[in-house]
Design an enzyme around this catalytic site. Structure first.
Site, PDB file in Angstrom:
ATOM      1  N   SER A  76       0.862  -1.184   0.000  1.00  0.00           N
ATOM      2  CA  SER A  76       0.000   0.000   0.000  1.00  0.00           C
ATOM      3  C   SER A  76       0.892   1.225   0.000  1.00  0.00           C
ATOM      4  O   SER A  76       1.306   1.709   1.056  1.00  0.00           O
ATOM      5  CB  SER A  76      -0.930   0.008   1.220  1.00  0.00           C
ATOM      6  N   GLU A  77       1.197   1.720  -1.191  1.00  0.00           N
ATOM      7  CA  GLU A  77       2.108   2.859  -1.272  1.00  0.00           C
ATOM      8  C   GLU A  77       1.531   4.097  -0.594  1.00  0.00           C
ATOM      9  O   GLU A  77       2.264   4.861   0.047  1.00  0.00           O
ATOM     10  CB  GLU A  77       2.437   3.158  -2.734  1.00  0.00           C
ATOM     11  N   GLN A  99       8.950   0.299  -3.861  1.00  0.00           N
ATOM     12  CA  GLN A  99       9.717  -0.785  -4.476  1.00  0.00           C
ATOM     13  C   GLN A  99      10.185  -0.474  -5.896  1.00  0.00           C
ATOM     14  O   GLN A  99      11.301  -0.840  -6.288  1.00  0.00           O
ATOM     15  CB  GLN A  99       8.887  -2.068  -4.455  1.00  0.00           C
ATOM     16  N   ALA A 101       9.831   3.040  -8.759  1.00  0.00           N
ATOM     17  CA  ALA A 101       9.306   4.397  -8.891  1.00  0.00           C
ATOM     18  C   ALA A 101       7.933   4.400  -9.545  1.00  0.00           C
ATOM     19  O   ALA A 101       7.095   5.260  -9.246  1.00  0.00           O
ATOM     20  CB  ALA A 101      10.277   5.263  -9.699  1.00  0.00           C
ATOM     21  N   ASP A 102       7.685   3.437 -10.422  1.00  0.00           N
ATOM     22  CA  ASP A 102       6.387   3.329 -11.097  1.00  0.00           C
ATOM     23  C   ASP A 102       5.236   3.167 -10.105  1.00  0.00           C
ATOM     24  O   ASP A 102       4.081   3.450 -10.444  1.00  0.00           O
ATOM     25  CB  ASP A 102       6.387   2.114 -12.032  1.00  0.00           C
ATOM     26  N   PRO A 106      -0.188   5.469  -6.648  1.00  0.00           N
ATOM     27  CA  PRO A 106      -1.217   5.365  -5.603  1.00  0.00           C
ATOM     28  C   PRO A 106      -0.927   6.233  -4.380  1.00  0.00           C
ATOM     29  O   PRO A 106      -1.840   6.513  -3.599  1.00  0.00           O
ATOM     30  CB  PRO A 106      -1.181   3.871  -5.234  1.00  0.00           C
ATOM     31  N   HIS A 146       7.663  -1.161 -14.350  1.00  0.00           N
ATOM     32  CA  HIS A 146       8.836  -1.308 -13.491  1.00  0.00           C
ATOM     33  C   HIS A 146      10.034  -0.528 -14.026  1.00  0.00           C
ATOM     34  O   HIS A 146      11.151  -0.739 -13.577  1.00  0.00           O
ATOM     35  CB  HIS A 146       9.248  -2.788 -13.375  1.00  0.00           C
TER      36      HIS A 146
END
Length: 354
Positions: A76-77, A99, A101-102, A106, A146
């Site tokens: 959960s960013e 994890q 940058a893409d 959220p 990614h």
């Protein structure tokens, strides 16, 4: 070791002993040093604890400092950044890993509406001394979700600092400075540079740089200023404004063409070291802007505008801009998507012949 800008602040160092490190090892060393120096520093994110992170940047830190200082977070960013903002407001200095940058999208509301604005909204009563580490860019065949380079999106947000190192020495010094900073720092880490040298050639991603061994990095504490560029390679014919992996692509193009290119490694994308840019362009009188991200509204557009505003009467050729394509990130064709030495060399020649 890179050539350093004459105006650069000398690093603050407490331990002169150095060792050869990859960027991953240098980043881990920075977190290790700061975890040891202050109990307010915590490290967390997806898989950063027991597993040591998907790229092993945090390997061994949980075993050394315990699960209350280095711990895993849910997928959960938005939650990760929201927790970091709360921690920072109450005096901690969280280092949170997104994890890839893409995956920051959220968490955009927490980054833009909370972290970036907290100091202003509270009239300085609260700050957000948080560091958001994000592996960025391509080179691992990670596909569209990614491999993105979203740095321009962060530079548009007032209140954020955006950093992208190109080598292990800078990576450690800048990460320590980011952790100590009272403002939120987006710390972008080029994945192609994680595990060792890169020679700038799209068809030989694992061949070591001829003149660049693994970075010699101090084992202890040192800090680099977050607003200072580095003269990676002095030159007289033209100035290259770039950062991250593209520093070495520019170097490869300069070596192949024989053009004396002064390569300015921005390091701090925002705030920007504008004096270093102006001084270099006014000296060489030509400018090439280079980055991996897509062209339209990429950070190169801002760099081009600034050079035009401050150096117009010194320029002897149009500003050249080399970037990725204006397309969704291509999976199978990623090594063609990246600006390579051939494209950069062609831009060098156009600038010199104009």
């Amino acid at each position: 070791m890179n050539a350093r800008s004459e105006t650069e602040v000398v690093p603050i160092a407490s331990d002169d002993k150095t060792t050869a490190m990859t960027m991953i090892q240098a980043l881990r060393s920075a977190m290790d040093v700061m975890l040891a120096r202050s109990g307010d520093v915590v490290v967390f994110g997806q898989d950063v604890g027991y597993f040591g992170g998907v790229f092993r940047c945090t390997e061994g830190l949980q075993a050394k400092y315990g699960k209350s200082r280095v711990f895993d977070a849910p997928i959960s960013e938005g939650g990760i950044v929201g927790i970091a903002v709360g921690m920072g407001a109450y005096g901690l200095r969280p280092v949170a890993e997104i994890q890839f940058a893409d995956y920051f999208y959220p968490a955009s509301d927490q980054i833009v509406s909370e972290a970036a604005r907290l100091r202003y909204r509270s009239a300085g009563d609260f700050t957000a001394p948080i560091t958001l580490r994000m592996p960025c860019g391509g080179g691992i065949y990670g596909g569209q979700t990614h491999s993105q380079s979203p740095e321009a999106l962060f530079t548009h947000v007032c209140g954020l600092r955006t950093v992208m190192p190109s080598n292990p020495y800078d990576a450690k010094g800048l990460l320590i400075a980011a952790i100590e900073c009272d403002d939120p720092v987006i710390f972008l880490e080029p994945k192609r540079l994680y595990n060792g040298p890169f020679d700038g050639h799209h068809d030989r991603p694992s061949v070591p740089w001829t003149n660049h061994p693994l970075g010699q990095v101090p084992e202890g504490y040192y800090s680099l200023p977050l607003e200072t560029a580095s003269v990676f390679r002095p030159g007289t014919d033209l100035t290259v404004l770039t950062y991250g992996t593209m520093v070495f692509v520019a170097e490869a193009a300069a070596n192949e063409t024989g053009i004396s290119a002064e390569i300015i490694d921005l390091r701090s994308i925002w705030p920007l070291d504008l004096p270093a840019i102006i001084n270099s362009v006014r000296k060489t009188r030509r400018c090439v802007v280079l980055h991996e991200a897509t062209r339209t509204s990429g950070f190169g557009a801002e760099l081009s505008a600034l050079v035009q505003e401050h150096c117009f009467y010194h320029l002897e050729a149009p500003i050249e801009r080399i970037t990725g394509w204006d397309t969704p990130y291509p999976h199978a064709q990623e090594w063609d998507y990246f600006p390579g030495p051939a494209r950069v060399a062609a831009a060098f020649k156009r600038a010199m012949e104009a």
